[in-house]
Design a protein around this motif. Structure first.
Motif, PDB file in Angstrom:
ATOM      1  N   THR A 279      -4.870 -11.381 -10.529  1.00  0.00           N
ATOM      2  CA  THR A 279      -4.555 -10.179 -10.514  1.00  0.00           C
ATOM      3  C   THR A 279      -5.251  -9.045 -10.295  1.00  0.00           C
ATOM      4  OG1 THR A 279      -2.317 -10.634 -11.788  1.00  0.00           O
ATOM      5  CG2 THR A 279      -2.745  -8.399 -11.092  1.00  0.00           C
ATOM      6  N   PHE A 280      -6.561  -8.698 -10.611  1.00  0.00           N
ATOM      7  CA  PHE A 280      -7.254  -8.238 -10.630  1.00  0.00           C
ATOM      8  C   PHE A 280      -8.103  -8.159  -8.772  1.00  0.00           C
ATOM      9  CE2 PHE A 280     -12.465  -6.889 -11.089  1.00  0.00           C
ATOM     10  CZ  PHE A 280     -11.366  -6.255 -10.920  1.00  0.00           C
ATOM     11  N   ASN A 281      -8.126  -9.480  -8.652  1.00  0.00           N
ATOM     12  CA  ASN A 281      -8.594  -9.200  -7.827  1.00  0.00           C
ATOM     13  C   ASN A 281      -7.996  -8.827  -6.090  1.00  0.00           C
ATOM     14  OD1 ASN A 281     -10.923 -10.445  -8.581  1.00  0.00           O
ATOM     15  ND2 ASN A 281     -10.212 -12.491  -8.041  1.00  0.00           N
ATOM     16  N   ALA A 282      -6.432  -8.942  -6.721  1.00  0.00           N
ATOM     17  CA  ALA A 282      -5.697  -9.031  -5.765  1.00  0.00           C
ATOM     18  C   ALA A 282      -5.644  -7.164  -5.608  1.00  0.00           C
ATOM     19  CB  ALA A 282      -4.484  -9.161  -5.748  1.00  0.00           C
ATOM     20  N   SER A 283      -5.181  -6.768  -6.491  1.00  0.00           N
ATOM     21  CA  SER A 283      -5.345  -5.056  -6.925  1.00  0.00           C
ATOM     22  C   SER A 283      -7.038  -4.650  -6.499  1.00  0.00           C
ATOM     23  CB  SER A 283      -5.148  -4.305  -8.405  1.00  0.00           C
ATOM     24  OG  SER A 283      -3.704  -5.407  -8.910  1.00  0.00           O
ATOM     25  N   LEU A 284      -7.799  -5.298  -6.564  1.00  0.00           N
ATOM     26  CA  LEU A 284      -9.476  -4.882  -6.328  1.00  0.00           C
ATOM     27  C   LEU A 284      -9.029  -4.501  -4.509  1.00  0.00           C
ATOM     28  CD1 LEU A 284     -11.746  -3.235  -6.257  1.00  0.00           C
ATOM     29  CD2 LEU A 284     -12.431  -5.831  -6.849  1.00  0.00           C
ATOM     30  N   PHE A 285      -9.080  -6.434  -3.533  1.00  0.00           N
ATOM     31  CA  PHE A 285      -8.479  -6.440  -2.576  1.00  0.00           C
ATOM     32  C   PHE A 285      -7.709  -4.922  -1.941  1.00  0.00           C
ATOM     33  CE2 PHE A 285      -6.454  -7.837   1.414  1.00  0.00           C
ATOM     34  CZ  PHE A 285      -6.812  -8.184   1.957  1.00  0.00           C
ATOM     35  N   SER A 286      -6.792  -5.136  -2.561  1.00  0.00           N
ATOM     36  CA  SER A 286      -5.623  -4.152  -2.080  1.00  0.00           C
ATOM     37  C   SER A 286      -5.817  -2.677  -2.210  1.00  0.00           C
ATOM     38  CB  SER A 286      -3.805  -3.873  -3.032  1.00  0.00           C
ATOM     39  OG  SER A 286      -3.320  -5.933  -2.949  1.00  0.00           O
ATOM     40  N   VAL A 287      -6.503  -1.743  -3.318  1.00  0.00           N
ATOM     41  CA  VAL A 287      -7.013  -0.778  -3.196  1.00  0.00           C
ATOM     42  C   VAL A 287      -8.220  -0.902  -2.122  1.00  0.00           C
ATOM     43  CG1 VAL A 287      -8.519   0.581  -4.681  1.00  0.00           C
ATOM     44  CG2 VAL A 287      -6.617  -0.321  -5.859  1.00  0.00           C
ATOM     45  N   VAL A 288      -9.288  -1.680  -1.906  1.00  0.00           N
ATOM     46  CA  VAL A 288      -9.928  -0.966  -1.173  1.00  0.00           C
ATOM     47  C   VAL A 288      -9.296  -0.709   0.795  1.00  0.00           C
ATOM     48  CG1 VAL A 288     -11.846  -2.297   0.808  1.00  0.00           C
ATOM     49  CG2 VAL A 288     -11.982  -2.148  -2.209  1.00  0.00           C
ATOM     50  N   VAL A 289      -8.274  -2.135   0.604  1.00  0.00           N
ATOM     51  CA  VAL A 289      -7.849  -1.687   2.359  1.00  0.00           C
ATOM     52  C   VAL A 289      -6.868  -0.706   2.432  1.00  0.00           C
ATOM     53  CG1 VAL A 289      -6.308  -3.432   3.641  1.00  0.00           C
ATOM     54  CG2 VAL A 289      -7.698  -4.071   2.393  1.00  0.00           C
ATOM     55  N   VAL A 290      -6.028  -0.320   1.211  1.00  0.00           N
ATOM     56  CA  VAL A 290      -4.972   0.775   1.322  1.00  0.00           C
ATOM     57  C   VAL A 290      -5.782   1.758   1.652  1.00  0.00           C
ATOM     58  CG1 VAL A 290      -4.069   2.694   0.149  1.00  0.00           C
ATOM     59  CG2 VAL A 290      -3.160   0.088  -0.371  1.00  0.00           C
ATOM     60  N   THR A 304      -6.965  11.561   1.388  1.00  0.00           N
ATOM     61  CA  THR A 304      -7.239  10.285   0.901  1.00  0.00           C
ATOM     62  C   THR A 304      -7.783   9.925  -0.249  1.00  0.00           C
ATOM     63  OG1 THR A 304      -8.161   9.109   2.886  1.00  0.00           O
ATOM     64  CG2 THR A 304      -8.484   7.706   1.092  1.00  0.00           C
ATOM     65  N   LEU A 305      -8.427  11.269  -1.072  1.00  0.00           N
ATOM     66  CA  LEU A 305      -8.446  11.123  -2.427  1.00  0.00           C
ATOM     67  C   LEU A 305      -7.280  11.733  -3.054  1.00  0.00           C
ATOM     68  CD1 LEU A 305     -12.057  12.336  -2.754  1.00  0.00           C
ATOM     69  CD2 LEU A 305     -11.408  10.263  -2.858  1.00  0.00           C
ATOM     70  N   ALA A 306      -6.555  12.496  -2.693  1.00  0.00           N
ATOM     71  CA  ALA A 306      -4.898  12.850  -3.431  1.00  0.00           C
ATOM     72  C   ALA A 306      -4.463  12.209  -3.344  1.00  0.00           C
ATOM     73  CB  ALA A 306      -4.662  14.109  -2.464  1.00  0.00           C
ATOM     74  N   THR A 307      -4.371  10.813  -1.851  1.00  0.00           N
ATOM     75  CA  THR A 307      -3.508   9.539  -2.400  1.00  0.00           C
ATOM     76  C   THR A 307      -3.730   8.646  -3.397  1.00  0.00           C
ATOM     77  OG1 THR A 307      -2.397  10.267  -0.084  1.00  0.00           O
ATOM     78  CG2 THR A 307      -2.145   8.093  -1.322  1.00  0.00           C
ATOM     79  N   LEU A 308      -4.552   8.396  -3.585  1.00  0.00           N
ATOM     80  CA  LEU A 308      -4.928   7.369  -4.246  1.00  0.00           C
ATOM     81  C   LEU A 308      -5.054   8.309  -5.549  1.00  0.00           C
ATOM     82  CD1 LEU A 308      -8.838   6.258  -2.812  1.00  0.00           C
ATOM     83  CD2 LEU A 308      -6.221   4.922  -2.700  1.00  0.00           C
ATOM     84  N   ALA A 831       3.700   0.167   5.918  1.00  0.00           N
ATOM     85  CA  ALA A 831       3.903  -1.739   6.109  1.00  0.00           C
ATOM     86  C   ALA A 831       2.795  -1.735   5.590  1.00  0.00           C
ATOM     87  CB  ALA A 831       5.006  -0.901   7.404  1.00  0.00           C
ATOM     88  N   LEU A 832       1.544  -1.225   7.076  1.00  0.00           N
ATOM     89  CA  LEU A 832       0.325  -1.662   6.483  1.00  0.00           C
ATOM     90  C   LEU A 832      -0.325  -1.965   5.013  1.00  0.00           C
ATOM     91  CD1 LEU A 832      -1.951  -0.515   9.839  1.00  0.00           C
ATOM     92  CD2 LEU A 832      -0.216  -3.146   9.153  1.00  0.00           C
ATOM     93  N   THR A 833      -0.089  -0.194   4.508  1.00  0.00           N
ATOM     94  CA  THR A 833      -0.681  -1.063   3.448  1.00  0.00           C
ATOM     95  C   THR A 833       0.094  -1.792   2.173  1.00  0.00           C
ATOM     96  OG1 THR A 833       0.960   1.286   2.130  1.00  0.00           O
ATOM     97  CG2 THR A 833      -1.117   1.758   2.689  1.00  0.00           C
ATOM     98  N   THR A 834       1.224  -1.685   2.608  1.00  0.00           N
ATOM     99  CA  THR A 834       2.727  -2.964   1.520  1.00  0.00           C
ATOM    100  C   THR A 834       1.192  -4.207   1.886  1.00  0.00           C
ATOM    101  OG1 THR A 834       4.384  -1.012   1.938  1.00  0.00           O
ATOM    102  CG2 THR A 834       4.124  -3.480   1.157  1.00  0.00           C
ATOM    103  N   SER A 835       1.720  -4.279   3.281  1.00  0.00           N
ATOM    104  CA  SER A 835       1.727  -5.874   3.556  1.00  0.00           C
ATOM    105  C   SER A 835       0.015  -5.710   2.866  1.00  0.00           C
ATOM    106  CB  SER A 835       1.189  -6.234   4.764  1.00  0.00           C
ATOM    107  OG  SER A 835       0.721  -5.317   5.392  1.00  0.00           O
ATOM    108  N   SER A 836      -0.512  -5.469   2.746  1.00  0.00           N
ATOM    109  CA  SER A 836      -2.600  -6.083   2.738  1.00  0.00           C
ATOM    110  C   SER A 836      -2.277  -5.243   1.147  1.00  0.00           C
ATOM    111  CB  SER A 836      -3.082  -4.506   3.377  1.00  0.00           C
ATOM    112  OG  SER A 836      -2.977  -2.856   2.392  1.00  0.00           O
TER     113      SER A 836
END
Length: 886
Positions: A279-290, A304-308, A831-836
């Motif tokens: 889950t940690f790796n998936a979350s890290l991957f998701s944050v980087v791709v997002v 981008t920073l405001a969204t994150l 959709a890209l962020t959700t799929s990533s």
């Protein structure tokens, strides 16, 4: 004032106040999030017990709990599978490991060794079939001359001299009447390993008994650990203690003893470790791709920073809600954390892209923020509501995993939306943003012209595309009945963890498989009758109960055991220890001379090969001995003697001790054994072993059906797996039906238009159909984890459908390309962020989480295909100009 006007007025007032007091709002939000973070850290945990996920009040669960209450010593245990190259080393290691664990009262409540205790060591021969015991008696009778000789000469020279005499004996009564070639083959193998630096140990138990029913290289220890629930892995300390004890029992000069950790606790610990890492790796991957997607979508680091920041604040608050609502995340609901990254960030994307469009039309930043807030909030709120309906539909079901996920993910949508509408306007106020006094006009690039080309294509070829989609839908409809379900939760786990490897290895052996059924019977006579009837079933291999611990044909077996004792001719019950051989070289040289004389007389090629190999190993031993310095020759001889004769005293002592067996009544069975088959309340336990491999669903269903026909109140793993899967499928069907009907009614009540409702729902149903068909084509069975894909996709698809229908109508009125609007771009990047977010899960070592990520990623593709291709095509064919004008 209408409701719409009133809501716009309130939103406008909130927008004006927030841009006027940004620091105050941020301060309040940060303090709130700080408290939420502390609360989450102290109150949120993970429960990997899959038995609690499905239908806790169902009859099969109540039967299971009754079994657990009757035999609590079998619940929450750690199974240690001890194995080595020889049965003797396995037994020795098991005894030593049991003693070490028994002494550790800090980490363990109890330690139980099923087949290695004084009772079975003394009476083990009585539990053999009479035929097997007769074979053992004959084998020992043949081996008696050898045993008698080695009893007198317990050293290497004596061993080689016995083989020498056996080779040169001309009569039938030589010292080794047992199969000499087979024995020499094993001796040669042990010598070869020793000469080449490997650790070897010759098994005398296998040589003497020559029966798999008597010997076993596996042994089991059942441990009840003490749990520390303050840790993410409650059994971590106990498991570390086991591993430390395993390291202690290893001998430098002996082969390695492998101890596999499995059982309920071992599987759970490996799963917790894998889930936390995955889950940690998936979350890290998701944050980087997002992050990368947001930079492409916004072309602004500040946005981008405001969204994150908005996303991170929302995640903390969602975690606090989870801690307050459920306190424990299960293996399904833990996915809400990853889903929030994709679904939660979509609101911020809609807001920021609309803000960027607005700021190109308003010089004043405050007016752009307020306009964005008032224009996006109603549609985002509607999308959150309809998406939440799809998730909330699972709350009433019996599948607690999805039920909790529906509650957490559905509520988290509103939390993320609320954070977006409160925090994002403030952040946009504070961050610098360059505003041009006049709108900039630039020539669109080739990539930017793609939306226009797609729009033209779908509009121009609407009918052929609709026909193609209809054909795909028909094909998918034929594939959907072929969707497979995986009933076994073991298949959800990381197949490379030792607990899963050990579990699957146990299932391959009929004698050790944990996939058995259990029946509880109150009366002794009834228990005997039920067991007798169960044993006759075609799908049953054997049954075990307390009554099987009273051996049959005891008088005949005791007579055979007495004959064996007389045949052995050894008066004492203790075999002498090995004597150190100071100089075995003369015996070896004499044996080589005998081999040279015997070999030319042999005619059997196999026997010649064995004797030749034995001769070569002896010559290598002499070479190695001569090459060593004088002080180290003693250690070398000791090593060879241990490899060839080290297990002999243990085997003989156990054999001699088993000659003391006496008659056994049920009252003679020790309490630690009896308590596992007869409860304090008087329940007799009958364990039923399958004849077929239960990894095949058809075999398992037939096995369960046959046993339940005799005794309906049957329990254990196969029933828990099968009934749970049926409950999950039923819950899924119920929830999908509820969600589809509810969403359709809500859409119709809001839009007051049957056409719009059907336009939104039809692509949604098609996307679900295509997703299920895709699981057939990719050979991805539906399991306890990935079944949550459809409710998530249902909500996501409704969200996009609402946005698209609205833009289709506006685009038709204003004669604009719908794909070039900020809404369409937000849908695409959302959709890209959700799929990533979920694509990262597909690379998890946990198979359940990986399959969930794969199915959701594929589903999002079909959602986007339905939204951007199918929905515009249907709109072109269905919407009339009067509808658009209305």
């Amino acid at each position: 004032m209408s409701f719409t006007s009133q809501s716009e007025h309130l939103l406008s007032r909130w927008g004006k106040w927030s841009v006027a007091h940004p620091l105050l709002i941020l301060l309040v939000v940060c303090v709130t999030v700080g408290f939420a973070f502390v609360y989450t850290a102290n109150n949120l945990s993970i429960n990997t017990d899959t038995t609690e996920l499905v239908a806790p009040d169902a009859p099969f669960q109540k039967t299971s709990r009754r079994f657990e209450q009757a035999f609590p010593q079998d619940i929450r245990t750690l199974l240690l599978v001890v194995e080595s190259s020889t049965p003797e080393l396995t037994k020795s290691a098991t005894q030593r490991l049991s003693r070490l664990l028994n002494a550790d009262k800090v980490n363990f409540e109890s330690v139980y060794t099923p087949n290695d205790n004084p009772f079975f060591r003394r009476n083990g021969l009585l539990y053999l079939d009479k035929a097997d015991l007769q074979d053992l008696s004959e084998t020992l009778s043949e081996a008696q001359p050898f045993i008698g000789r080695i009893y007198q000469e317990t050293h290497l020279s004596g061993f080689f001299s016995i083989i020498d005499d056996a080779l040169t004996s001309t009569g039938d009564n030589g010292p080794v009447p047992m199969d000499l070639p087979a024995m020499l083959k094993k001796v040669s193998a042990a010598l070869h390993q020793t000469m080449n630096g490997d650790k070897a140990l010759l098994s005398w138990e296998e040589l003497i008994t020559n029966s798999k029913k008597v010997t076993s290289k596996n042994s089991f220890i059942i441990v009840r650990p003490k749990f520390d629930y303050a840790r993410i892995r409650p059994a971590e300390e106990a498991i570390n203690s086991v591993r430390k004890a395993v390291a202690q029992i290893q001998e430098a000069d002996l082969p390695e003893v492998k101890v596999w950790l499995s059982g309920e606790v071992g599987l759970e610990d490996d799963e917790l470790s894998g889930i936390s890492t995955g889950t940690f790796n998936a979350s890290l991957f998701s944050v980087v791709v997002v992050l990368g997607i947001l930079l492409v979508a916004y072309r602004s680091v500040y946005l981008t920073l405001a969204t994150l920041v908005t996303l991170a604040l929302g995640m903390v608050l969602c975690g606090a809600f989870a801690a307050a609502a459920v306190r424990e995340l299960n293996l399904i609901s833990v996915a809400f954390a990853v889903s929030n990254i994709g679904l939660g960030v979509e609101y911020a994307i809609h807001f920021c892209l609309r803000y960027r469009d607005n700021i190109n039309h308003h010089i004043n930043k405050d007016r752009a923020i307020i306009s964005t807030l008032t224009s996006t909030s109603p549609s985002l709120l509607l999308c959150a509501g309809t998406t939440a309906i799809g998730l909330y539909a699972f709350i009433p079901t019996d599948y607690q995993g999805v039920s909790e996920l529906g509650l957490l993910a559905g509520t988290s949508l509103f939390i993320c939306l609320l954070v977006t509408l409160i925090v994002l306007p403030v952040l946009l106020k504070l961050i610098p943003m360059t505003v041009s006094a006049t709108p900039t006009v630039k020539t669109p690039s080739g990539f930017e012209q793609l939306p226009s080309k797609i729009a033209a294509l779908t509009m121009r070829y609407a009918r052929p595309i609709a026909l193609l989609v209809a054909m795909l839908a028909v094909g998918a409809a034929f594939l959907v009945p072929q969707v497979q379900t995986d009933f076994n939760p073991i298949n959800l786990r990381d197949p490379n963890t030792e607990s899963v490897i050990a579990f699957k290895r146990l299932t391959q052996d009929k004698e050790t498989t944990p996939m058995t059924l259990t029946v509880l019977v109150k009366d002794a006579d009834k228990a005997k009758a039920v067991q007798k009837k169960l044993a006759t079933l075609a799908t049953v291999d054997k049954t075990i109960s307390l009554f099987d611990f009273q051996p049959t044909e005891q008088d005949d077996k005791l007579a055979l055991i007495e004959d064996m004792a007389l045949t052995m001719g050894i008066q004492t019950r203790e075999f002498p220890p090995l004597n150190m051989d100071n100089d075995p070289i003369p015996a070896i040289r004499h044996l080589l001379t005998s081999l040279a004389a015997v070999l030319p007389k042999k005619t059997d090629p196999q026997e010649i090969a064995i004797l030749t190999g034995f001769r070569d190993e002896l010559q290598d031993m002499l070479t190695e001995y001569d090459a060593r310095l004088q002080p180290y020759r003693h250690a070398f001889v000791d090593q060879v003697q241990t490899a060839l004769m080290g297990t002999l005293p243990q085997v003989m002592n156990e054999l001699l001790g088993s000659f003391d067996a006496g008659g056994i009544a049920l009252a003679d069975i020790p309490d630690d054994i009896k308590s596992r088959w007869l409860s304090k309340e008087g329940w007799y336990r009958i364990q039923i072993f399958p004849k077929q491999n239960l990894n095949e669903l058809a075999n398992m269903v037939q096995f369960i059906t046959d046993v339940q026909a005799v005794e309906p109140d049957t329990t254990d793993l196969p029933i828990l797996y099968w009934e749970s899967m049926k409950a999950v499928v039923a819950a899924f069907q119920e929830a999908i039906t509820i969600a589809l009907i509810t969403i359709a009614l809500v859409l119709f009540s809001i839009r007051r238009n049957v056409t719009d409702t059907l336009l939104i729902m039809t692509p949604l149903v098609l996307a679900g159909l295509f997703t299920m068909a895709s699981t057939v084509l990719t050979h991805t069975p539906i399991n306890f984890a990935n079944i949550i894909a459809l409710p998530l996709l249902l909500g996501f698809g409704v969200d996009n459908g609402i946005h698209m229908v609205e833009k289709l109508r506006h685009s038709a009125i204003e004669e604009k390309n719908m794909y070039q609007s900020s809404t369409a771009r937000a849908m695409f990047y959302g959709a890209l962020t959700t799929s990533s977010s979920f694509a990262g899960l597909a690379f998890s070592s946990h198979q359940g989480i990986a399959s969930m990520g794969l199915v959701i990623t594929v589903g999002i593709f079909w959602i986007m295909f339905s939204t951007f291709i199918i929905l515009p095509v249907l709109s072109k064919l269905v919407l009339k100009e009067t509808d658009v004008a209305a």
